[in-house]
Write an enzyme that holds these catalytic residues in place. Structure first.
Site, PDB file in Angstrom:
ATOM      1  CE  LYS A   1      -1.337  -4.583   3.479  1.00 22.75           C
ATOM      2  NZ  LYS A   1      -1.660  -5.889   2.909  1.00 22.75           N
TER       3      LYS A   1
ATOM      4  CB  SER B   1      -0.860  -0.029   1.271  1.00 22.92           C
ATOM      5  OG  SER B   1      -1.465   1.222   1.486  1.00 22.92           O
TER       6      SER B   1
ATOM      7  CE1 TYR C   1      -3.592  -2.711   5.806  1.00 21.16           C
ATOM      8  CE2 TYR C   1      -3.275  -0.366   5.344  1.00 21.16           C
ATOM      9  CZ  TYR C   1      -3.507  -1.660   4.904  1.00 21.16           C
ATOM     10  OH  TYR C   1      -3.631  -1.904   3.552  1.00 21.16           O
TER      11      TYR C   1
HETATM   12  P1  NAD Z   1     -10.793  -7.047   1.528  1.00 18.39           P
HETATM   13  O1  NAD Z   1     -10.968  -7.014   3.001  1.00 18.39           O
HETATM   14  O2  NAD Z   1     -11.997  -6.901   0.689  1.00 18.39           O
HETATM   15  O3  NAD Z   1     -10.025  -8.387   1.096  1.00 18.39           O
HETATM   16  C1  NAD Z   1      -9.133  -9.058   1.944  1.00 18.39           C
HETATM   17  C2  NAD Z   1      -9.610 -10.498   2.018  1.00 18.39           C
HETATM   18  O4  NAD Z   1      -8.718 -11.246   2.841  1.00 18.39           O
HETATM   19  C3  NAD Z   1     -10.995 -10.633   2.622  1.00 18.39           C
HETATM   20  O5  NAD Z   1     -11.797 -11.392   1.740  1.00 18.39           O
HETATM   21  C4  NAD Z   1     -10.759 -11.357   3.938  1.00 18.39           C
HETATM   22  O6  NAD Z   1     -11.859 -12.187   4.271  1.00 18.39           O
HETATM   23  C5  NAD Z   1      -9.498 -12.120   3.656  1.00 18.39           C
HETATM   24  N1  NAD Z   1      -8.659 -12.442   4.812  1.00 18.39           N
HETATM   25  C6  NAD Z   1      -8.191 -11.606   5.777  1.00 18.39           C
HETATM   26  N2  NAD Z   1      -7.417 -12.267   6.641  1.00 18.39           N
HETATM   27  C7  NAD Z   1      -7.369 -13.569   6.212  1.00 18.39           C
HETATM   28  C8  NAD Z   1      -6.720 -14.738   6.681  1.00 18.39           C
HETATM   29  N3  NAD Z   1      -5.982 -14.726   7.799  1.00 18.39           N
HETATM   30  N4  NAD Z   1      -6.882 -15.887   5.997  1.00 18.39           N
HETATM   31  C9  NAD Z   1      -7.651 -15.910   4.872  1.00 18.39           C
HETATM   32  N5  NAD Z   1      -8.281 -14.840   4.380  1.00 18.39           N
HETATM   33  C10 NAD Z   1      -8.146 -13.677   5.047  1.00 18.39           C
HETATM   34  O7  NAD Z   1      -9.715  -5.933   1.177  1.00 18.39           O
HETATM   35  P2  NAD Z   1      -9.210  -5.409  -0.238  1.00 18.39           P
HETATM   36  O8  NAD Z   1      -9.570  -3.986  -0.318  1.00 18.39           O
HETATM   37  O9  NAD Z   1      -9.611  -6.333  -1.316  1.00 18.39           O
HETATM   38  O10 NAD Z   1      -7.642  -5.476  -0.002  1.00 18.39           O
HETATM   39  C11 NAD Z   1      -6.852  -6.562  -0.441  1.00 18.39           C
HETATM   40  C12 NAD Z   1      -5.425  -6.312  -0.006  1.00 18.39           C
HETATM   41  O11 NAD Z   1      -4.967  -5.075  -0.539  1.00 18.39           O
HETATM   42  C13 NAD Z   1      -5.255  -6.207   1.514  1.00 18.39           C
HETATM   43  O12 NAD Z   1      -4.047  -6.845   1.875  1.00 18.39           O
HETATM   44  C14 NAD Z   1      -5.159  -4.717   1.752  1.00 18.39           C
HETATM   45  O13 NAD Z   1      -4.399  -4.409   2.896  1.00 18.39           O
HETATM   46  C15 NAD Z   1      -4.454  -4.255   0.488  1.00 18.39           C
HETATM   47  N6  NAD Z   1      -4.722  -2.849   0.160  1.00 18.39           N
HETATM   48  C16 NAD Z   1      -6.021  -2.432   0.043  1.00 18.39           C
HETATM   49  C17 NAD Z   1      -6.282  -1.092  -0.229  1.00 18.39           C
HETATM   50  C18 NAD Z   1      -7.705  -0.598  -0.329  1.00 18.39           C
HETATM   51  O14 NAD Z   1      -7.933   0.600  -0.192  1.00 18.39           O
HETATM   52  N7  NAD Z   1      -8.698  -1.434  -0.592  1.00 18.39           N
HETATM   53  C19 NAD Z   1      -5.230  -0.198  -0.408  1.00 18.39           C
HETATM   54  C20 NAD Z   1      -3.916  -0.666  -0.314  1.00 18.39           C
HETATM   55  C21 NAD Z   1      -3.684  -2.007  -0.026  1.00 18.39           C
HETATM   56  C1  UD1 Z   2      -6.655   5.417   4.068  1.00 12.61           C
HETATM   57  C2  UD1 Z   2      -5.716   4.851   5.114  1.00 12.61           C
HETATM   58  C3  UD1 Z   2      -4.517   4.205   4.409  1.00 12.61           C
HETATM   59  C4  UD1 Z   2      -4.967   3.160   3.405  1.00 12.61           C
HETATM   60  C5  UD1 Z   2      -5.929   3.797   2.415  1.00 12.61           C
HETATM   61  C6  UD1 Z   2      -6.479   2.722   1.482  1.00 12.61           C
HETATM   62  C7  UD1 Z   2      -5.963   6.336   7.072  1.00 12.61           C
HETATM   63  C8  UD1 Z   2      -5.311   7.374   7.939  1.00 12.61           C
HETATM   64  N1  UD1 Z   2      -5.276   5.923   6.006  1.00 12.61           N
HETATM   65  O1  UD1 Z   2      -5.967   6.404   3.405  1.00 12.61           O
HETATM   66  O2  UD1 Z   2      -3.687   3.591   5.377  1.00 12.61           O
HETATM   67  O3  UD1 Z   2      -3.866   2.620   2.703  1.00 12.61           O
HETATM   68  O4  UD1 Z   2      -7.029   4.393   3.137  1.00 12.61           O
HETATM   69  O5  UD1 Z   2      -7.167   3.252   0.413  1.00 12.61           O
HETATM   70  O6  UD1 Z   2      -7.057   5.857   7.363  1.00 12.61           O
HETATM   71  N2  UD1 Z   2     -12.239  11.557   3.929  1.00 12.61           N
HETATM   72  C9  UD1 Z   2     -13.246  12.428   4.308  1.00 12.61           C
HETATM   73  N3  UD1 Z   2     -14.385  11.907   4.872  1.00 12.61           N
HETATM   74  C10 UD1 Z   2     -14.563  10.559   5.049  1.00 12.61           C
HETATM   75  C11 UD1 Z   2     -13.513   9.681   4.654  1.00 12.61           C
HETATM   76  C12 UD1 Z   2     -12.372  10.220   4.104  1.00 12.61           C
HETATM   77  O7  UD1 Z   2     -13.137  13.642   4.150  1.00 12.61           O
HETATM   78  O8  UD1 Z   2     -15.600  10.148   5.591  1.00 12.61           O
HETATM   79  C13 UD1 Z   2     -11.022  12.120   3.325  1.00 12.61           C
HETATM   80  C14 UD1 Z   2      -9.771  11.780   4.102  1.00 12.61           C
HETATM   81  O9  UD1 Z   2      -9.484  12.735   5.064  1.00 12.61           O
HETATM   82  C15 UD1 Z   2      -8.741  11.756   2.972  1.00 12.61           C
HETATM   83  C16 UD1 Z   2      -9.522  11.344   1.723  1.00 12.61           C
HETATM   84  O10 UD1 Z   2     -10.886  11.549   2.050  1.00 12.61           O
HETATM   85  O11 UD1 Z   2      -8.260  13.045   2.789  1.00 12.61           O
HETATM   86  C17 UD1 Z   2      -9.314   9.892   1.361  1.00 12.61           C
HETATM   87  O12 UD1 Z   2      -9.543   9.105   2.502  1.00 12.61           O
HETATM   88  P1  UD1 Z   2      -9.466   7.508   2.487  1.00 12.61           P
HETATM   89  O13 UD1 Z   2     -10.365   7.002   1.431  1.00 12.61           O
HETATM   90  O14 UD1 Z   2      -9.686   7.043   3.885  1.00 12.61           O
HETATM   91  O15 UD1 Z   2      -7.982   7.181   2.003  1.00 12.61           O
HETATM   92  P2  UD1 Z   2      -6.544   7.602   2.602  1.00 12.61           P
HETATM   93  O16 UD1 Z   2      -6.666   8.743   3.526  1.00 12.61           O
HETATM   94  O17 UD1 Z   2      -5.627   7.774   1.470  1.00 12.61           O
END
Ligand code: NAD
Ligand code: UD1
Length: 336
Positions: A151, A123, A147
């Site tokens: 990572k 991330s 969190y």
């Molecule tokens: P998500 O929660 O929808 O998917 C994660 C999946 O992992 C879920 O289906 C959950 O049930 C499963 N899981 C969690 N722990 C587990 C375990 N111990 N064993 C088996 N399954 C398990 O989240 P996502 O948004 O699809 O994210 C996927 C990956 O990408 C995550 O590692 C997350 O940290 C990373 N990531 C997500 C974002 C985002 O904004 N969505 C941003 C950056 C990184």
């Molecule tokens: C958040 C996480 C980051 C993670 C990322 C995944 C925090 C501090 N950081 O980041 O670790 O990797 O999501 O996509 O939680 N906002 C509002 N109102 C809301 C929600 C968000 O104004 O109800 C604003 C936030 O202040 C931010 C922007 O929207 O400026 C985006 O927020 P968000 O979607 O949570 O993403 P990140 O802040 O980038």
């Protein structure tokens, strides 16, 4: 080629499963369903006419993971993990145990079965507050919450592992802000509880599940005073995984790639774009800053473009239109 997707029933995993099936790969999804529904996999099957093999189980069950890997798997995409920042501050042991120990268990299973090609869901949060923009992969890592530190620690383990044995081919994929949904509206993001992230929150306001959006701060040093992020369409991200898998045979070692668009959008711009998708104004109010938010974050994507031949194609309007279609058609997320 057969690919194991840990966390394959989740948001990004299900979209990637779809893209891989369409590209002719076989897909096994291993998921404990802690934050997802098996329905996502059923819908991926329906959309593609293919078949994801779902293994319901935990990453930490090394025997289960080994038996899944021994069934002809060539590579792993490791999505499984917990991802809520606030929850990670309240429950750090749960986060380090699930994310870091879970990853170690997966890596032991991969080593034991000789499957040493891996794409890892990292991330942009690993960068913490940055001194320069856009963010390049060689910037120092300084995650600011548990969190993010899970990572960063997993990345470090992967770098050390690849350094110990050149049979490992590892992609550290640093996602910026994934949003949107498959164009069909059949699969999408289904956050449990109150969404932490901006676009799912706005979508729930639009569908009537939340009263109004609170904008976290309008006094940032940005043109309109709200924070800027690099939102990337989940289908572009899914294609990024396919690109990484196809490139990895040429990349022994562990290598980081940013996956974003390279363009930033402010909170106001996201709200306005979502309002365009919905066709009317959405209730909102200005609130205080959220602690820990960086004012601006967007990616330098040139490394992914040159090494993986990948770049994002969808606009912010596409992201909002697709996210809204999913939310409108599934106001309460997946059934059950
Ligand atoms: P998500 O929660 O929808 O998917 C994660 C999946 O992992 C879920 O289906 C959950 O049930 C499963 N899981 C969690 N722990 C587990 C375990 N111990 N064993 C088996 N399954 C398990 O989240 P996502 O948004 O699809 O994210 C996927 C990956 O990408 C995550 O590692 C997350 O940290 C990373 N990531 C997500 C974002 C985002 O904004 N969505 C941003 C950056 C990184
Ligand atoms: C958040 C996480 C980051 C993670 C990322 C995944 C925090 C501090 N950081 O980041 O670790 O990797 O999501 O996509 O939680 N906002 C509002 N109102 C809301 C929600 C968000 O104004 O109800 C604003 C936030 O202040 C931010 C922007 O929207 O400026 C985006 O927020 P968000 O979607 O949570 O993403 P990140 O802040 O980038």
């Amino acid at each position: 080629m057969k690919i194991l997707l840990t966390g394959g029933a989740g948001y990004i995993g299900s979209h990637t499963a779809l893209v891989l099936l369409e590209a002719g790969y076989e897909v096994v999804a291993l998921d404990n369903l802690v934050n997802s529904s098996a329905e996502s996999v059923v819908r991926v099957d329906k959309l593609t006419g293919g078949s994801v093999q779902l293994v319901v189980g935990d990453l930490s069950d090394q025997g289960l993971v080994e038996s899944a890997l021994r069934d002809g798997v060539d590579a792993v995409i490791h999505f499984a993990g917990l991802k809520a920042v606030g929850e990670s501050i309240a429950q750090p042991l749960r986060y380090f145990s699930n994310n870091v120990s879970g990853s170690l268990s997966l890596l032991r299973a991969m080593d034991a079965t000789g499957v040493r090609t891996l794409a890892f869901s990292s991330s942009a949060t690993v960068y913490g507050e940055v001194e320069r923009l856009p963010i390049t992969e060689d910037m120092p890592l300084c995650a600011a919450n548990p969190y993010g530190r899970t990572k960063q620690q997993i990345e470090q383990i992967l770098v050390d592992l690849a350094g110990s044995d050149d049979r490992w081919h590892i992609a550290l994929l640093r996602y910026f802000n994934p949003v949107g949904a498959h164009r069909s509206g059949r699969i999408g993001e289904d956050p449990h509880g109150v969404p932490n992230n901006l676009m799912p929150f706005v979508a729930q306001v639009a569908v009537g599940r939340r009263e109004k959006l609170v904008i976290y701060g309008t006094d940032y040093p940005t043109p309109d005073g709200t924070c800027i992020r690099d939102y990337v369409h989940v289908m572009d991200l899914a294609r990024g995984h396919l690109a990484a898998l196809e490139a990895l045979p040429d990349w022994p070692g562990a290598h980081a790639w940013n996956l974003g668009t390279g363009r930033g959008a402010s909170v106001w711009e996201v709200l306005r774009a979502f309002e365009r998708a919905v066709g009317h104004d959405l209730a909102h109010q200005v609130g205080p800053r959220r602690p820990g938010d960086a004012p601006v974050s967007y990616a330098d994507t040139s490394r992914a473009a040159s090494d993986l031949s990948w770049s994002a194609t969808h606009s912010l309007d596409d992201m909002c239109a697709d996210h809204w279609r999913w939310q409108q058609d599934n106001p309460d997320g997946y059934p059950g």
